[in-house]
Design an enzyme around this catalytic site. Sequence first.
Site, PDB file in Angstrom:
ATOM      1  N   SER A  62      31.911  31.339  31.299  1.00  0.00           N
ATOM      2  CA  SER A  62      33.272  31.322  31.168  1.00  0.00           C
ATOM      3  C   SER A  62      33.753  29.987  31.359  1.00  0.00           C
ATOM      4  O   SER A  62      35.050  29.876  30.914  1.00  0.00           O
ATOM      5  CB  SER A  62      34.104  32.227  32.256  1.00  0.00           C
ATOM      6  OG  SER A  62      33.603  33.673  31.837  1.00  0.00           O
ATOM      7  N   GLY A 254      37.799  30.315  27.595  1.00  0.00           N
ATOM      8  CA  GLY A 254      38.649  30.029  26.482  1.00  0.00           C
ATOM      9  C   GLY A 254      39.906  30.870  26.017  1.00  0.00           C
ATOM     10  O   GLY A 254      40.380  31.859  27.056  1.00  0.00           O
ATOM     11  N   CYS A 279      38.026  40.509  32.984  1.00  0.00           N
ATOM     12  CA  CYS A 279      38.396  39.244  32.772  1.00  0.00           C
ATOM     13  C   CYS A 279      38.750  38.850  31.267  1.00  0.00           C
ATOM     14  O   CYS A 279      39.936  39.587  30.872  1.00  0.00           O
ATOM     15  CB  CYS A 279      37.356  38.076  33.324  1.00  0.00           C
ATOM     16  SG  CYS A 279      38.113  36.371  33.578  1.00  0.00           S
ATOM     17  N   GLN A 283      41.738  41.050  28.887  1.00  0.00           N
ATOM     18  CA  GLN A 283      42.658  40.455  28.055  1.00  0.00           C
ATOM     19  C   GLN A 283      42.174  40.983  26.448  1.00  0.00           C
ATOM     20  O   GLN A 283      43.217  41.176  25.517  1.00  0.00           O
ATOM     21  CB  GLN A 283      42.392  38.799  27.765  1.00  0.00           C
ATOM     22  CG  GLN A 283      42.796  38.425  29.236  1.00  0.00           C
ATOM     23  CD  GLN A 283      42.296  36.816  29.424  1.00  0.00           C
ATOM     24  OE1 GLN A 283      41.641  36.253  28.466  1.00  0.00           O
ATOM     25  NE2 GLN A 283      42.597  36.427  30.528  1.00  0.00           N
ATOM     26  N   PHE A 324      44.090  32.247  31.350  1.00  0.00           N
ATOM     27  CA  PHE A 324      45.163  32.982  30.599  1.00  0.00           C
ATOM     28  C   PHE A 324      45.394  33.941  31.326  1.00  0.00           C
ATOM     29  O   PHE A 324      44.527  34.671  32.182  1.00  0.00           O
ATOM     30  CB  PHE A 324      44.560  33.109  29.040  1.00  0.00           C
ATOM     31  CG  PHE A 324      44.388  32.097  28.416  1.00  0.00           C
ATOM     32  CD1 PHE A 324      45.345  31.523  27.324  1.00  0.00           C
ATOM     33  CD2 PHE A 324      43.299  31.141  28.518  1.00  0.00           C
ATOM     34  CE1 PHE A 324      45.085  30.239  26.835  1.00  0.00           C
ATOM     35  CE2 PHE A 324      43.243  30.118  27.940  1.00  0.00           C
ATOM     36  CZ  PHE A 324      44.045  29.505  26.830  1.00  0.00           C
ATOM     37  N   HIS A 397      36.851  39.524  39.139  1.00  0.00           N
ATOM     38  CA  HIS A 397      35.550  39.646  39.041  1.00  0.00           C
ATOM     39  C   HIS A 397      34.796  40.487  40.250  1.00  0.00           C
ATOM     40  O   HIS A 397      34.673  39.852  41.321  1.00  0.00           O
ATOM     41  CB  HIS A 397      34.792  38.207  39.048  1.00  0.00           C
ATOM     42  CG  HIS A 397      34.880  37.576  37.597  1.00  0.00           C
ATOM     43  ND1 HIS A 397      33.714  37.639  36.807  1.00  0.00           N
ATOM     44  CD2 HIS A 397      35.929  36.798  37.185  1.00  0.00           C
ATOM     45  CE1 HIS A 397      34.202  36.633  35.697  1.00  0.00           C
ATOM     46  NE2 HIS A 397      35.358  36.401  35.889  1.00  0.00           N
ATOM     47  N   GLU A 399      31.932  41.746  40.539  1.00  0.00           N
ATOM     48  CA  GLU A 399      30.537  41.513  40.784  1.00  0.00           C
ATOM     49  C   GLU A 399      30.559  40.490  41.599  1.00  0.00           C
ATOM     50  O   GLU A 399      29.263  40.147  42.322  1.00  0.00           O
ATOM     51  CB  GLU A 399      29.830  40.937  39.613  1.00  0.00           C
ATOM     52  CG  GLU A 399      29.980  39.813  39.047  1.00  0.00           C
ATOM     53  CD  GLU A 399      31.430  39.185  38.357  1.00  0.00           C
ATOM     54  OE1 GLU A 399      31.616  38.129  38.339  1.00  0.00           O
ATOM     55  OE2 GLU A 399      32.255  40.276  38.428  1.00  0.00           O
TER      56      GLU A 399
END
Length: 458
Positions: A62, A254, A279, A283, A324, A397, A399
């Site tokens: 990421s 991104g 994550c 989106q 974002f 997240h 995990e």
Amino acid sequence: MSETSERLLAGTSKPAGTPALLVLEDGAVFKGTACAARGEVFGEICFNTSLEGYLEVITDPSYAGQIVTMTYPQIGNYGVNLDDCQSDAPALRGLVVRDMCATPSNWRSEMSLPEFLAKNDVVAVEGVDTRALVRHVRDHGAQRAVLSTEDASAESLLSKVRESASIVGVNLAATVSCEAVHAFDSVPTSHAFAVEPPAPKRYRVVAYDCGAKRSIFENLVRVGCDLTVVPWDTPAPEVLAMEPDGVFLSNGPGDPEAVEGTYAQVEQLLGKVPVFGICLGHQMISKAAGASIEKLKFGHRGGNQPVMNLRTGRVEITAQNHGFGLVWPSLGPLVPELSEGFKGHEDDLRFWARAQCAPVVRNEKFGRIQLTHVNLNDGTAEGIAFLDVPAFSVQYHPEASPGPTDAHYLFTAFTRLMDGREDYLDIDIAADRLEGWTFAGDAREEGSGNAGEGKVSE
């Protein structure tokens, strides 16, 4: 100074490093010294506030396109264990730290962090005033930056960075996704001292790889998923032809607006199969439902983000990595009868935490959607659940282990969703947080279930 003193000093001190410069597009300049590979790299400057987990950050796909600043003063002090890597190679553009430790102390360490970075051609710099740098980014926002060990001219670097490309509008997920369909069923044997073996495989799950962290897939395997991983733009009909019990949408780097190849497929999957996103996956689900996405001023990156589950009232300390976020009101108008009578949207979503309400909107494409999780630092959306189709997602997240396992229940929730349970998200995290963990010499071998000695089940 005596010869003996000089030898002792040479053996306990860092050699003088090559000068390096970090220059931001607004003209801010930060000096340091190289501590890994040499070179010149461009990317968006960001910072991570985690106190540990630097290897997981560095190898998280990421971070593609970004120069990462770690706020904790010393990085590298427990070295590198390759089983903790989240991908085959780092995807970040560069690393900035206050002090890089070259002599780690940890029984699991296989090499030092500077060695690992140099081996993977990652440009890194130490000696930077990271407090000043982070305050600058918080005040002025994320922006383009250049990190160089080759050009000592701030003026020259400023000109270069202002001509460099932004990550906005760029599909970075395509650069870190897998190239072909493959199975994933491995978990590190070196983690066996801390976690129990995976549950028997019960669920066929197809996972879109948009730049997935390896530990996410490992957690899916641990809760009983027979996992097939597909590239980021795999057509929905091909996924449905695999007859999965569920579809997972991974994290990734991104601008989500540029990853139409994924969210266009998600739009076709919603309502036909249970879907869970993390994550970027969150989106992607939001975009599939027609939502707007905004770029945050400096993002959320670290292991100390408090999030409230509006359905249970529980607060989770979460790990996050995104720049974002979902604009919650863009999903549709509020349904007052399902939102405690409230009729209008609120800009600061902490309103719903104070009201002890999980509001519901009516979406043109998929019916009712509920806001399930809210960030208590800035009031942004952190999770949604579709009420008329089987799907949910979170921005953070689960995990990772900042709470240390406050959000682990979400993997269990996915299995419950695939089982068809309406209460799939209503899990007591106090009971679930030790699920799947074990302790050296614990009572598991003795058949005891004491909470302080062995496994605690839901």
